[in-house]
Design an enzyme around this catalytic site. Structure first.
Site, PDB file in Angstrom:
ATOM      1  N   GLY A 120     -15.031  62.914  16.141  1.00 31.20           N
ATOM      2  CA  GLY A 120     -14.086  61.818  16.353  1.00 31.20           C
ATOM      3  C   GLY A 120     -14.796  60.503  16.641  1.00 31.20           C
ATOM      4  O   GLY A 120     -16.030  60.430  16.658  1.00 31.20           O
ATOM      5  N   TYR A 170       1.426  62.724  25.070  1.00 32.07           N
ATOM      6  CA  TYR A 170       0.035  62.373  25.392  1.00 32.07           C
ATOM      7  C   TYR A 170      -0.121  62.167  26.897  1.00 32.07           C
ATOM      8  O   TYR A 170      -0.992  62.768  27.528  1.00 32.07           O
ATOM      9  CB  TYR A 170      -0.342  61.113  24.621  1.00 32.07           C
ATOM     10  CG  TYR A 170      -1.799  60.739  24.686  1.00 32.07           C
ATOM     11  CD1 TYR A 170      -2.793  61.616  24.269  1.00 32.07           C
ATOM     12  CD2 TYR A 170      -2.189  59.474  25.138  1.00 32.07           C
ATOM     13  CE1 TYR A 170      -4.139  61.245  24.310  1.00 32.07           C
ATOM     14  CE2 TYR A 170      -3.530  59.104  25.171  1.00 32.07           C
ATOM     15  CZ  TYR A 170      -4.508  59.990  24.761  1.00 32.07           C
ATOM     16  OH  TYR A 170      -5.835  59.625  24.790  1.00 32.07           O
ATOM     17  N   THR A 209     -10.270  51.160  23.574  1.00 33.33           N
ATOM     18  CA  THR A 209     -11.642  51.038  23.081  1.00 33.33           C
ATOM     19  C   THR A 209     -11.597  50.840  21.572  1.00 33.33           C
ATOM     20  O   THR A 209     -10.713  51.381  20.905  1.00 33.33           O
ATOM     21  CB  THR A 209     -12.432  52.314  23.438  1.00 33.33           C
ATOM     22  OG1 THR A 209     -12.360  52.494  24.855  1.00 33.33           O
ATOM     23  CG2 THR A 209     -13.890  52.208  23.028  1.00 33.33           C
TER      24      THR A 209
END
Ligand code: UDP
Length: 316
Positions: free
Chosen positions: A10, A148, A178
């Protein structure tokens, strides 16, 4: 020293594999490619200290490592962009619950340190600003983002339960927004969306009025913080915010991207997303104190580096 990294191919996981390899660790990477791509680690596959396993963390067998002890486990596997977790709702809940449990049991077996990638999402739509680690959050347990938010909250609670029950070396990182190279073109997050739209000569899609805020950390800064938090001694049971404390309105980010990419065709305002947090900014005093860490790369520098990456990806 050996580390096990889930979500290894990822966005963050692949940079972590690189970083630990460069520090002479042996790295075992696990990923099922649900929201990632092998190309992020293909350059590492020849490295004799790197082993990659294609696997869903939920299917992890406690004996997968046979008798090789791992010193540190970093659990970074999970869809993390809203677009991804809206699509993979149940997978998101399972990798953070069942997957976290499987990894904690491996940590218990080998007495490994366990580092959980949590998120600023656990603060929900925060009523305290900026957010420090003592804030409990304001989360809608049944809203669209709950798959989530609540899954990560469960993962945090389960990790703390293993810490309190077994005295395992548990550490939790709450990662704020990010950005950087290796984000996917269709990742759906605001920085990648705006850059890709601008490079394609499209209008930038702003959800709502664009006055909601976020704080954007360049990936290299974040990786440095994660590396320090994962490898420093005496941080058992600690929870830490990592992110850039400089806050922007989404509309300000759009204007900045348009400044750098003249082919952009302005902004298109779309309806607001349900439960979209109005503001978000990390209080990073704890990271400064414990890790002597703070971000160094400005948004302008970071955007330039990220734009160059997407230009290559789009073959412009
Ligand atoms: N956003 C936007 N346009 C986009 C993508 C996102 O205006 O094309 C907004 C989104 O509504 C949110 C902020 O940008 O307020 C950050 O969204 P992102 O998906 O990057 O991350 P989040 O912090 O919501 O997880």
């Amino acid at each position: 020293m050996k580390v096990l990294i889930t979500g290894a191919s990822g966005f963050l996981g692949s940079f972590l594999c690189e970083r630990f390899l460069s520090e002479e660790y042996e790295v075992i990477g696990i990923d099922n490619f649900i929201t990632s791509h092998i190309k992020n680690v293909s350059h590492l596959l020849e490295n004799k200290n790197f082993k990659f396993i294609e696997l869903d963390v939920c299917d992890l067998d406690i004996n997968i490592l046979r008798d090789t002890k791992v010193d540190i486990i970093l659990h970074f596997a999970s869809p993390a962009s809203p677009v991804d977790y809206y699509k993979y709702k149940i997978e998101t809940m399972l990798v953070n619950s069942v997957g976290t449990k499987r990894l904690l049991d491996i940590a218990l077996k080998y007495n490994s340190r366990f580092v959980l990638a949590s998120t600023s999402e656990i603060y929900g739509d925060p009523l305290v600003h900026p957010q420090n680690e003592n804030y409990w959050g304001n989360v809608n347990p049944i809203g669209p983002r709950s798959v989530y938010d609540e899954a990560k909250r469960f993962a945090e609670a389960l990790s703390m339960a293993y810490y309190r029950t077994y005295n395992l070396d548990i550490r939790i990182i709450r990662i704020f927004n990010t950005y950087g190279p290796r984000m996917r073109i269709n990742d759906g997050r605001v920085v990648s969306n705006f850059i890709v739209q601008a490079l394609k000569g499209q209008r930038l899609t702003v959800y709502g009025d664009g006055n909601q805020t976020r704080s954007f950390c360049y990936v290299d800064d974040l990786i440095e913080g994660i590396y320090r938090f994962s490898t420093y001694e005496n941080l058992k049971g600690e929870v830490i915010n990592l992110g850039n404390p400089i806050e922007f309105k989404v509309i300000e980010l759009a204007n900045l991207v348009m400044e750098f990419i003249p082919s952009a065709r302005g902004v298109e305002f779309l309806p607001p997303l349900e439960d979209d947090p109005r503001q978000r900014r990390p209080d990073i005093s704890k990271a400064k104190l414990l890790l002597n860490w703070e971000p160094k790369i400005s948004i302008k520098e970071g955007l330039k580096l990220t734009i160059n990456y997407f230009k290559k990806e789009l073959e412009l």
